[in-house]
Write a protein that holds these residues in place. Structure first.
Motif: not given
Ligand SMILES: C[S@@+](CC[C@H](N)C(=O)[O-])C[C@H]1O[C@@H](n2cnc3c(N)ncnc32)[C@H](O)[C@@H]1O
Length: 275
Positions: A26-27, A114, A140, A171-172
């Motif tokens: 997703i990142a 992240d 983390a 959402q994840h």
């Molecule tokens: C859609 S991006 C949003 C980035 C930023 N917060 C923004 O709103 O512009 C989602 C981020 O959440 C991180 N992420 C997803 N699930 C995660 C988890 N369980 N723990 C930590 N980070 C997570 C992903 O790696 C990604 O970098």
């Protein structure tokens, strides 16, 4: 890793990290939607499939970044917050949290979290604190809020107000992992006068297209998505006081221009205070 006068660990964000580029993450997909270059073929393929399903996803991602900047500006300015816990940071982009907060209040301290090694590999760009403040990066998972709180306490004083930021990350966390309990644990650790800022992809804005996009993403991405409707996102703010205008479509939260207000945004967003 921490930068600024409060440093307790060396910055080592330039260490090469091994990561799987064969599956979309997703990142990197989000980076593709935003027009960035930090993505691979699998990410671009998932990005394109989702654009096919929901052509406004790129504008929606930009609206989310604009909401993030407005929310941080409000928190550092009007709300007087000096400590930020930004979980789900993403690959550095324009207007990272510390840049917006420290432009208003240079002594702001920001902890980024992240779980994606690609984001970790870019952490150096997040550790460019002004000397009056400090930034820290924690590798983390949001599913372990205790670890996040323990490590963040190296930099943040949990006796003073903290803004907890969960921008486009919840959402994840699917319902089986109880995202509401995770948010409660985080907010129980911060004192009165703290804030919670959330943006969350909406199931009930452009519902048909967004549902098709969710199917495409869940077929192609390592992290699955659970989009939520207005009521399910509002529940994250239970027990807190939403600041005006309440929880609204991300583009409608205190837009600075008519163009921002009119921009497509399939996300619910809000900022709330803990009394
Ligand atoms: C859609 S991006 C949003 C980035 C930023 N917060 C923004 O709103 O512009 C989602 C981020 O959440 C991180 N992420 C997803 N699930 C995660 C988890 N369980 N723990 C930590 N980070 C997570 C992903 O790696 C990604 O970098």
């Amino acid at each position: 890793m921490v930068t600024g006068p409060a440093s307790t660990m060396p910055a080592d964000g330039d260490q090469p990290m091994p990561f799987d580029t064969s599956v979309a993450h997703i990142a990197r997909v989000y980076n593709y939607w935003l027009g960035g270059k930090d993505n691979f073929a699998a990410d671009r393929a998932a990005g394109e499939q989702s654009i096919k399903a929901f052509p406004n996803i790129g504008l929606s991602a930009r609206s989310n970044r604009a909401f993030l900047a407005r929310a941080v500006h409000y928190l550092a300015g009007e709300a007087g917050i000096r400590q930020f816990l930004d979980i789900g940071t993403g690959i550095p982009s324009a207007n990272n949290t510390h840049e917006v907060a420290q432009a208003v209040a240079p002594d702001s301290k920001i902890v980024y979290v992240d779980n994606d090694p690609v984001v970790l590999s870019h952490a150096r760009a997040l550790l460019t604190s002004r000397p009056e403040g400090a930034t820290q990066y924690i590798d983390a998972d949001l599913r372990d809020p205790r670890q996040i709180l323990d490590e963040a306490a190296q930099l943040l004083d949990f006796g003073r107000p903290v803004a907890v930021m969960l921008m486009a990350i919840l959402q994840h966390i699917d319902d089986a992992d109880d995202p509401y309990e995770i948010v409660s644990t985080l907010m129980a650790a911060v004192p009165s006068g703290s804030y919670l800022a959330i943006s969350h992809p909406a199931k009930d804005i452009d519902a048909e297209e967004v549902a098709k996009m969710a199917v495409a993403l869940n077929r192609m991405m390592a992290e699955k998505v659970t989009f939520r409707d207005n009521g399910a996102v509002a529940k994250f703010f239970d027990g807190l006081e939403l600041v005006a205008p309440g929880m609204v479509q991300a583009s409608k939260w205190r837009p600075r221009t008519q163009a921002e207000a009119d921009s497509p945004a399939a996300l619910w967003a809000g900022v709330a205070r803990k009394d």
